[in-house]
Design a protein around this motif. Structure first.
Motif, PDB file in Angstrom:
ATOM      1  N   GLN A 229      19.411   6.106   4.736  1.00 35.97           N
ATOM      2  CA  GLN A 229      19.239   6.018   6.190  1.00 35.97           C
ATOM      3  C   GLN A 229      17.774   5.773   6.557  1.00 35.97           C
ATOM      4  O   GLN A 229      17.463   4.909   7.396  1.00 35.97           O
ATOM      5  N   LEU A 230      16.865   6.522   5.925  1.00 32.70           N
ATOM      6  CA  LEU A 230      15.440   6.375   6.242  1.00 32.70           C
ATOM      7  C   LEU A 230      14.880   5.054   5.713  1.00 32.70           C
ATOM      8  O   LEU A 230      13.947   4.496   6.304  1.00 32.70           O
ATOM      9  N   ASP A 231      15.445   4.560   4.619  1.00 30.41           N
ATOM     10  CA  ASP A 231      15.026   3.255   4.104  1.00 30.41           C
ATOM     11  C   ASP A 231      15.356   2.158   5.123  1.00 30.41           C
ATOM     12  O   ASP A 231      14.541   1.264   5.385  1.00 30.41           O
ATOM     13  N   ARG A 232      16.572   2.223   5.709  1.00 35.54           N
ATOM     14  CA  ARG A 232      16.947   1.225   6.714  1.00 35.54           C
ATOM     15  C   ARG A 232      16.059   1.342   7.951  1.00 35.54           C
ATOM     16  O   ARG A 232      15.651   0.329   8.537  1.00 35.54           O
ATOM     17  N   LEU A 233      15.753   2.578   8.366  1.00 35.68           N
ATOM     18  CA  LEU A 233      14.883   2.775   9.525  1.00 35.68           C
ATOM     19  C   LEU A 233      13.496   2.205   9.267  1.00 35.68           C
ATOM     20  O   LEU A 233      12.933   1.496  10.118  1.00 35.68           O
ATOM     21  N   ALA A 234      12.949   2.492   8.094  1.00 34.47           N
ATOM     22  CA  ALA A 234      11.614   1.994   7.760  1.00 34.47           C
ATOM     23  C   ALA A 234      11.592   0.465   7.703  1.00 34.47           C
ATOM     24  O   ALA A 234      10.692  -0.177   8.255  1.00 34.47           O
ATOM     25  N   SER A 235      12.602  -0.113   7.054  1.00 35.76           N
ATOM     26  CA  SER A 235      12.633  -1.580   6.940  1.00 35.76           C
ATOM     27  C   SER A 235      12.750  -2.249   8.298  1.00 35.76           C
ATOM     28  O   SER A 235      12.124  -3.273   8.560  1.00 35.76           O
ATOM     29  N   ALA A 236      13.560  -1.657   9.199  1.00 36.02           N
ATOM     30  CA  ALA A 236      13.754  -2.252  10.517  1.00 36.02           C
ATOM     31  C   ALA A 236      12.514  -2.182  11.379  1.00 36.02           C
ATOM     32  O   ALA A 236      12.367  -2.959  12.326  1.00 36.02           O
ATOM     33  N   THR A 237      11.592  -1.264  11.064  1.00 33.10           N
ATOM     34  CA  THR A 237      10.394  -1.101  11.903  1.00 33.10           C
ATOM     35  C   THR A 237       9.135  -1.637  11.231  1.00 33.10           C
ATOM     36  O   THR A 237       8.027  -1.401  11.722  1.00 33.10           O
ATOM     37  N   GLY A 238       9.293  -2.322  10.109  1.00 42.62           N
ATOM     38  CA  GLY A 238       8.133  -2.923   9.455  1.00 42.62           C
ATOM     39  C   GLY A 238       7.497  -2.040   8.410  1.00 42.62           C
ATOM     40  O   GLY A 238       6.472  -2.403   7.842  1.00 42.62           O
ATOM     41  N   GLY A 239       8.090  -0.856   8.161  1.00 38.85           N
ATOM     42  CA  GLY A 239       7.554   0.035   7.143  1.00 38.85           C
ATOM     43  C   GLY A 239       8.321  -0.091   5.840  1.00 38.85           C
ATOM     44  O   GLY A 239       8.970  -1.098   5.573  1.00 38.85           O
ATOM     45  N   ALA A 240       8.266   0.961   5.034  1.00 41.59           N
ATOM     46  CA  ALA A 240       8.960   0.942   3.745  1.00 41.59           C
ATOM     47  C   ALA A 240       9.197   2.370   3.298  1.00 41.59           C
ATOM     48  O   ALA A 240       8.554   3.303   3.773  1.00 41.59           O
ATOM     49  N   LEU A 241      10.157   2.530   2.378  1.00 39.81           N
ATOM     50  CA  LEU A 241      10.363   3.811   1.717  1.00 39.81           C
ATOM     51  C   LEU A 241       9.817   3.686   0.306  1.00 39.81           C
ATOM     52  O   LEU A 241      10.171   2.757  -0.427  1.00 39.81           O
ATOM     53  N   ARG A 242       8.960   4.626  -0.070  1.00 35.08           N
ATOM     54  CA  ARG A 242       8.329   4.571  -1.393  1.00 35.08           C
ATOM     55  C   ARG A 242       8.682   5.843  -2.152  1.00 35.08           C
ATOM     56  O   ARG A 242       8.565   6.942  -1.611  1.00 35.08           O
ATOM     57  N   ARG A 243       9.100   5.684  -3.384  1.00 39.58           N
ATOM     58  CA  ARG A 243       9.416   6.833  -4.217  1.00 39.58           C
ATOM     59  C   ARG A 243       8.466   6.838  -5.406  1.00 39.58           C
ATOM     60  O   ARG A 243       8.717   6.215  -6.434  1.00 39.58           O
ATOM     61  N   GLU A 244       7.360   7.514  -5.222  1.00 37.94           N
ATOM     62  CA  GLU A 244       6.347   7.595  -6.258  1.00 37.94           C
ATOM     63  C   GLU A 244       5.409   8.739  -5.913  1.00 37.94           C
ATOM     64  O   GLU A 244       5.419   9.244  -4.787  1.00 37.94           O
ATOM     65  N   ALA A 245       4.616   9.141  -6.858  1.00 37.61           N
ATOM     66  CA  ALA A 245       3.599  10.161  -6.578  1.00 37.61           C
ATOM     67  C   ALA A 245       2.439   9.475  -5.870  1.00 37.61           C
ATOM     68  O   ALA A 245       1.710   8.687  -6.487  1.00 37.61           O
ATOM     69  N   PRO A 246       2.264   9.700  -4.569  1.00 36.54           N
ATOM     70  CA  PRO A 246       1.297   8.903  -3.826  1.00 36.54           C
ATOM     71  C   PRO A 246      -0.137   9.384  -4.021  1.00 36.54           C
ATOM     72  O   PRO A 246      -0.415  10.589  -4.066  1.00 36.54           O
TER      73      PRO A 246
END
Length: 429
Positions: A229-246
């Motif tokens: 759900q959050l991946d779709r929200l991020a993609s629709a608003t120009g962001g992204a979902l990242r799964r890594e140690a930031p």
């Protein structure tokens, strides 16, 4: 100095000079999304350097094509400087702010890096997701001085993550900042939020623009459905979902790049296909970068007026007022006088205004007929909160509960006799 050592030093110096020359130079251009604002199209463009940080000074560097045709009349608005500034919202699991919590050690460093990239008068709003959403806004300069102050928002318990994200988007919709972005740092759990993913998508486009969402998913566990759900929200608003140690600087750069994006305004000719392609180009230091975005007309149309929750609140309130208006405007009944005995037994007189005159004269408020009823016999008037009856020097007198009175404070069920002819039972309202 031998020749080989001189050459090595020269190479190092040239490499350092090249690195310095490229610092802050445009390295990537991204057309994140397009929306309508009035009669204009607004293309949101992200311009970043090699480190992912936003690049300043490009407001006069853009050109645009739509469906292969140059767009002559365009205006690029810079997100840097100006009175409107930048606001970044950061949503974190409240548990991560607890001492020793996994991933919590990254947050102060990340916020310090983020605040350091903002202006002193820009703002960072931090929202802690728990059973409730705790929220506080700091000036960027305050977080540079001491980023650990955010730990005052710590809370235990499973996070209501979607509710906190929704609260952050609602806050961003109310600010007038030039740049708006929301960063989520989470272990990807939600304990039963009321806000749905669809409601978050609506909240992201409120306030005359789009607030972009960037999600950092920490740890190995988490809810895969929530992540989708959050991946779709991020993609629709120009962001992204990242799964890594930031790295702290990576999160900060991503947030700044989202919050500090250029807006390219242009008017599009009507007619033609429902599907369109725009290509935006920017030149910097002799190099040209481009980005392409395809969109459909119905995807960027202004939201219908009836789609706004505020409109429906106003409509419901208006209907309620219209329905209640007759009741509000209806005169309030102050008392009821009921005839007792005689031919008119049971007839009543309603008292709405004071003083209420009682007598045989035609303009009396309570018109009575009888040989012992004077033209102006008595009247009821207010005395503070009480109602009193006052005899007006009538010939045959005014009686209450059998006693003749000149003035008497009325109580419920008092029996008023007018002369010898008429009895009235007083009912208070």
């Amino acid at each position: 100095m031998d020749a080989r050592r001189f050459v090595a030093l020269a190479v190092v110096a040239l490499a350092f000079a090249a690195s310095a020359a490229n610092a802050g130079a445009l390295a990537r251009l991204s057309a994140d999304h397009l929306h309508r604002r009035g009669d204009q199209h607004v293309l949101v463009v992200r311009a970043t350097d090699a480190e992912g940080a936003p690049v300043e000074g490009l407001e006069h560097a853009f050109t645009l094509e739509r469906d292969g045709q140059p767009v002559a009349d365009l205006q690029a608005r810079s997100p840097f400087g100006g009175a409107r500034g930048t606001t970044v919202a950061v949503v974190v699991d409240g548990e991560m702010l607890m001492p020793g919590a996994p991933g919590g050690e990254t947050l102060p460093t990340m916020l310090h890096a983020l605040a350091s990239g903002l202006g002193a008068d820009d703002h960072v709003r931090v929202l802690s997701a728990g059973r409730e959403t705790k929220s506080k806004e700091w000036r960027a300069s305050a977080l540079v001085s001491d980023p650990t102050v955010v730990r005052e928002l710590r809370q235990e318990g499973e996070p209501h993550l979607r509710d906190a994200i929704g609260a952050g988007l609602d806050e961003l919709a109310r600010v007038s900042a030039a740049g708006r972005a929301l960063v989520v740092v989470t272990r990807m759990r939600d304990a039963g939020s009321r806000r749905t993913a669809a409601e978050l998508a609506v909240a992201a486009i409120a306030g005359g623009g789009i607030a972009s969402v960037e999600v950092w998913w920490l740890g190995s566990g988490g809810d895969a459905d929530l992540a989708a759900q959050l991946d779709r929200l991020a993609s629709a608003t120009g962001g992204a979902l990242r799964r890594e140690a930031p790295a702290a600087t990576s999160v900060a750069n991503d947030a700044l790049a989202l919050a500090r994006r250029y807006e390219v305004h242009f008017r599009a000719a009507g007619g033609g296909s429902d599907e369109h392609t725009v290509v935006v180009r920017a030149s910097d230091q002799g190099r040209v970068f481009d980005a392409t975005l395809r969109y459909a007309n119905d995807a960027v149309a202004d939201p219908a007026w009836w789609a706004s929750p505020l409109v429906w609140v106003v409509v419901v309130l208006g209907i309620a007022i219209v329905l209640a208006l007759p009741w509000w405007l209806q005169p309030k009944q102050l008392a009821l006088l009921v005839v007792q005995g005689g031919d008119d037994d049971g007839q009543w007189f309603e008292v709405f205004d004071l003083p209420a005159r009682i007598g045989a004269r035609e303009d009396s408020d309570v018109l009575l007929v009888g040989e012992t009823v004077s033209n102006a016999h008595c009247q009821i008037e207010r005395d503070g909160r009480a109602l009193v009856i006052i005899d007006l020097s009538s010939e045959f007198g005014t009686f209450v509960n059998g006693a003749r009175v000149t003035r008497h404070v009325l109580e419920d069920d008092d029996v008023i006799r007018i002369g010898r002819d008429v009895e009235l039972v007083y009912e208070a309202r």
